[in-house]
Design a protein around this motif. Structure first.
Motif, mmCIF file in Angstrom:
data_model
loop_
_atom_site.group_PDB
_atom_site.id
_atom_site.type_symbol
_atom_site.label_atom_id
_atom_site.label_comp_id
_atom_site.label_asym_id
_atom_site.label_seq_id
_atom_site.Cartn_x
_atom_site.Cartn_y
_atom_site.Cartn_z
ATOM 1 N N TYR A 11 0.820 -1.223 0.000
ATOM 2 C CA TYR A 11 0.000 0.000 0.000
ATOM 3 C C TYR A 11 0.852 1.270 0.000
ATOM 4 C CZ TYR A 11 1.233 -0.224 4.929
ATOM 5 O OH TYR A 11 1.940 -0.299 6.102
ATOM 6 N N SER A 12 2.160 1.132 0.121
ATOM 7 C CA SER A 12 3.064 2.285 0.161
ATOM 8 C C SER A 12 2.898 3.170 -1.071
ATOM 9 C CB SER A 12 4.516 1.797 0.237
ATOM 10 O OG SER A 12 5.427 2.821 -0.094
ATOM 11 N N GLU A 13 3.113 4.465 -0.886
ATOM 12 C CA GLU A 13 3.027 5.406 -2.016
ATOM 13 C C GLU A 13 4.052 5.075 -3.097
ATOM 14 O OE1 GLU A 13 5.857 8.955 -0.130
ATOM 15 O OE2 GLU A 13 3.680 9.228 -0.220
ATOM 16 N N LYS A 14 5.070 4.284 -2.748
ATOM 17 C CA LYS A 14 6.059 3.867 -3.752
ATOM 18 C C LYS A 14 5.423 3.001 -4.845
ATOM 19 C CE LYS A 14 9.740 5.659 -1.707
ATOM 20 N NZ LYS A 14 10.645 4.851 -0.876
ATOM 21 N N PHE A 15 4.206 2.489 -4.568
ATOM 22 C CA PHE A 15 3.499 1.670 -5.552
ATOM 23 C C PHE A 15 2.302 2.390 -6.172
ATOM 24 C CE2 PHE A 15 5.610 -1.520 -2.905
ATOM 25 C CZ PHE A 15 6.169 -2.343 -3.868
ATOM 26 N N ASN A 16 2.167 3.677 -5.915
ATOM 27 C CA ASN A 16 0.992 4.400 -6.420
ATOM 28 C C ASN A 16 0.877 4.359 -7.938
ATOM 29 O OD1 ASN A 16 0.222 4.988 -3.843
ATOM 30 N ND2 ASN A 16 0.664 7.179 -3.928
ATOM 31 N N ALA A 17 2.013 4.311 -8.620
ATOM 32 C CA ALA A 17 1.984 4.349 -10.090
ATOM 33 C C ALA A 17 1.686 2.984 -10.714
ATOM 34 C CB ALA A 17 3.311 4.878 -10.628
ATOM 35 N N ASP A 18 1.947 1.895 -9.975
ATOM 36 C CA ASP A 18 1.802 0.577 -10.612
ATOM 37 C C ASP A 18 1.425 -0.521 -9.623
ATOM 38 O OD1 ASP A 18 4.200 0.468 -9.219
ATOM 39 O OD2 ASP A 18 5.252 -0.663 -10.774
ATOM 40 N N ARG A 19 0.614 -0.190 -8.635
ATOM 41 C CA ARG A 19 0.253 -1.184 -7.614
ATOM 42 C C ARG A 19 -0.454 -2.386 -8.237
ATOM 43 N NH1 ARG A 19 -1.766 2.022 -4.509
ATOM 44 N NH2 ARG A 19 0.051 2.319 -3.165
ATOM 45 N N ALA A 20 -1.423 -2.139 -9.108
ATOM 46 C CA ALA A 20 -2.164 -3.239 -9.729
ATOM 47 C C ALA A 20 -1.220 -4.155 -10.502
ATOM 48 C CB ALA A 20 -3.249 -2.687 -10.660
ATOM 49 N N GLU A 21 -0.286 -3.551 -11.221
ATOM 50 C CA GLU A 21 0.678 -4.344 -11.992
ATOM 51 C C GLU A 21 1.596 -5.141 -11.052
ATOM 52 O OE1 GLU A 21 -0.622 -0.903 -14.503
ATOM 53 O OE2 GLU A 21 -0.016 -1.196 -12.413
ATOM 54 N N ALA A 22 1.984 -4.529 -9.930
ATOM 55 C CA ALA A 22 2.861 -5.219 -8.984
ATOM 56 C C ALA A 22 2.165 -6.430 -8.371
ATOM 57 C CB ALA A 22 3.305 -4.258 -7.879
ATOM 58 N N VAL A 23 0.883 -6.289 -8.037
ATOM 59 C CA VAL A 23 0.117 -7.408 -7.498
ATOM 60 C C VAL A 23 -0.020 -8.510 -8.556
ATOM 61 C CG1 VAL A 23 -2.136 -8.129 -6.625
ATOM 62 C CG2 VAL A 23 -1.119 -5.989 -5.820
ATOM 63 N N GLU A 24 -0.280 -8.104 -9.792
ATOM 64 C CA GLU A 24 -0.425 -9.069 -10.890
ATOM 65 C C GLU A 24 0.900 -9.782 -11.161
ATOM 66 O OE1 GLU A 24 -1.883 -11.385 -13.950
ATOM 67 O OE2 GLU A 24 -2.950 -10.236 -12.419
ATOM 68 N N ARG A 25 1.999 -9.047 -11.165
ATOM 69 C CA ARG A 25 3.311 -9.672 -11.377
ATOM 70 C C ARG A 25 3.576 -10.730 -10.314
ATOM 71 N NH1 ARG A 25 4.984 -4.366 -12.991
ATOM 72 N NH2 ARG A 25 5.542 -3.784 -10.856
ATOM 73 N N ALA A 26 3.250 -10.396 -9.093
ATOM 74 C CA ALA A 26 3.477 -11.336 -7.997
ATOM 75 C C ALA A 26 2.637 -12.589 -8.177
ATOM 76 C CB ALA A 26 3.154 -10.659 -6.669
ATOM 77 N N GLN A 27 1.381 -12.397 -8.530
ATOM 78 C CA GLN A 27 0.489 -13.540 -8.702
ATOM 79 C C GLN A 27 0.993 -14.460 -9.808
ATOM 80 O OE1 GLN A 27 -3.673 -12.661 -9.662
ATOM 81 N NE2 GLN A 27 -4.289 -14.246 -8.225
ATOM 82 N N GLN A 28 1.493 -13.887 -10.878
ATOM 83 C CA GLN A 28 2.001 -14.687 -11.988
ATOM 84 C C GLN A 28 3.224 -15.522 -11.584
ATOM 85 O OE1 GLN A 28 2.644 -11.979 -15.256
ATOM 86 N NE2 GLN A 28 0.454 -11.796 -15.714
ATOM 87 N N GLU A 29 3.940 -15.047 -10.562
ATOM 88 C CA GLU A 29 5.106 -15.790 -10.078
ATOM 89 C C GLU A 29 4.753 -16.719 -8.916
ATOM 90 O OE1 GLU A 29 8.358 -15.980 -11.179
ATOM 91 O OE2 GLU A 29 7.479 -15.033 -12.946
ATOM 92 N N GLY A 30 3.458 -16.866 -8.635
ATOM 93 C CA GLY A 30 3.033 -17.810 -7.619
ATOM 94 C C GLY A 30 2.816 -17.248 -6.233
#
Length: 255
Positions: A11-30
Motif C-alpha cells: 500500500y506504500s506510495e512507492k506503488f501508487n503508479a503501478d500497484r495493480a501491476e505489482a500485485v499481478e506480477r506477484a500472482q504470476q510468479e506464484g
C-alpha cells in the motif's frame, strides 16, 4: 508454486503508479497472498483500500510501528484497538522496538509493545514483531507475556543462531527476507541450522530488495528469489520450501 509474502507494504506510495501491476506480477510468479502490516494512523486508509481492491490477495494487519511511537502515542494505540474491534485483521502488527534510529523513546516503545501484546491475546491474533537493533529488549517482553497462547513472527529476522533458538522456544516463527540473499547478511551461518517449519517468507517491500535487485524498490514478485536462497542454504528442493512456508503462514494467520 504457491508462495505467501507474509510482510509487504504494498500500500506504500512507492506503488501508487503501478500497484495493480505489482500485485499481478506477484500472482504470476506464484505469490498468492500478500499480508500487509500497518504503520500508524497515516497508513490505514491506503492499506484498507488495497484490501478492497485486491480481495483475498492483500490482507491487512493492525498495529503501531515502533518508529511511530512518540509523545502522545496513546492516541495511536486507542485507534489500533478501535479498528481491531470493528474490522477483521490477520494479525496485530507490525509492532515491537526499534533502537536503530532513536533510543530516546525506548520506555514508550516498551509500553506500546506490551499493550499490543495484550490486544493480540484479547483478539486471539498472532503478533508480528519489528526488532531492529532490539532483539533482547523485544524478546524480554514477549517471553514474559508468553502464556502458551501467544503466536507470531519475528519479522525480518537476521539474528544469531542463539537468537533463532530463543524464537523457536517461544513458539514463534522467523520471517526471512532479502537480507538472506545479501553477501554479508550473515544468514548463511544461521539458516542451515533451521528447519522449514521455523520459517515464513517476506519481502518487506518496498524495502530490502533481494540480490540481484538490492538498492532498488522491492516488490512481492521477488519473493521466489528469497525462497530459492532459503532452499539453497537448507539444501532442500524449492518446492518443499514453498509448500512448508505457505503452510506455516496460513496456519498462523488463521488463528
Amino acid at each position: 508454486m504457491n508462495l505467501i509474502d507474509s510482510h509487504a507494504h504494498i500500500y506504500s506510495e512507492k506503488f501508487n503508479a503501478d500497484r495493480a501491476e505489482a500485485v499481478e506480477r506477484a500472482q504470476q510468479e506464484g505469490v498468492s497472498r500478500i499480508y500487509m502490516p500497518n504503520i500508524d494512523h497515516t497508513s490505514i486508509d491506503a492499506m484498507l483500500e488495497a484490501e478492497v481492491k485486491y480481495p483475498g490477495q492483500c490482507i491487512p494487519m493492525m498495529g503501531l510501528h515502533p518508529t511511530s511511537v512518540e509523545k502522545g502515542f496513546e492516541k495511536e494505540l486507542y485507534l489500533v484497538e478501535e479498528w481491531l474491534g470493528k474490522h477483521s485483521f490477520a494479525a496485530v502488527g507490525e509492532c515491537g522496538i526499534d533502537l536503530y534510529w532513536d533510543k530516546s523513546f525506548l520506555p514508550q516503545q516498551q509500553e506500546a509493545l506490551k499493550v499490543q501484546v495484550e490486544l493480540a491475546k484479547k483478539y486471539k491474533l498472532p503478533i508480528v514483531l519489528h526488532t531492529r537493533d532490539s532483539f533482547e529488549e523485544t524478546y524480554e517482553i514477549i517471553s514474559a507475556a508468553q502464556d502458551g497462547t501467544l503466536k507470531g513472527i519475528f519479522h525480518c529476522f537476521s539474528g544469531t543462531l542463539e537468537e533463532a533458538e530463543k524464537v523457536k522456544k517461544l513458539g514463534f516463527l522467523m520471517g526471512i527476507g532479502g537480507v538472506a540473499t545479501f553477501k554479508n547478511g550473515g544468514m548463511d551461518k544461521v539458516i542451515p541450522h533451521l528447519q522449514p517449519e521455523d520459517l515464513v517468507l517476506e519481502t518487506d517491500c518496498p524495502y530490502l530488495a533481494p540480490a540481484p535487485h538490492r538498492g532498488k524498490r522491492n516488490e512481492p514478485v521477488y519473493l521466489p528469489l528469497i525462497a530459492q536462497r532459503v532452499a539453497d542454504l537448507l539444501e532442500k528442493p524449492l518446492q518443499e520450501i514453498a509448500e512448508q512456508t505457505t503452510v506455516n503462514a496460513l496456519n498462523l494467520f488463521k488463528l
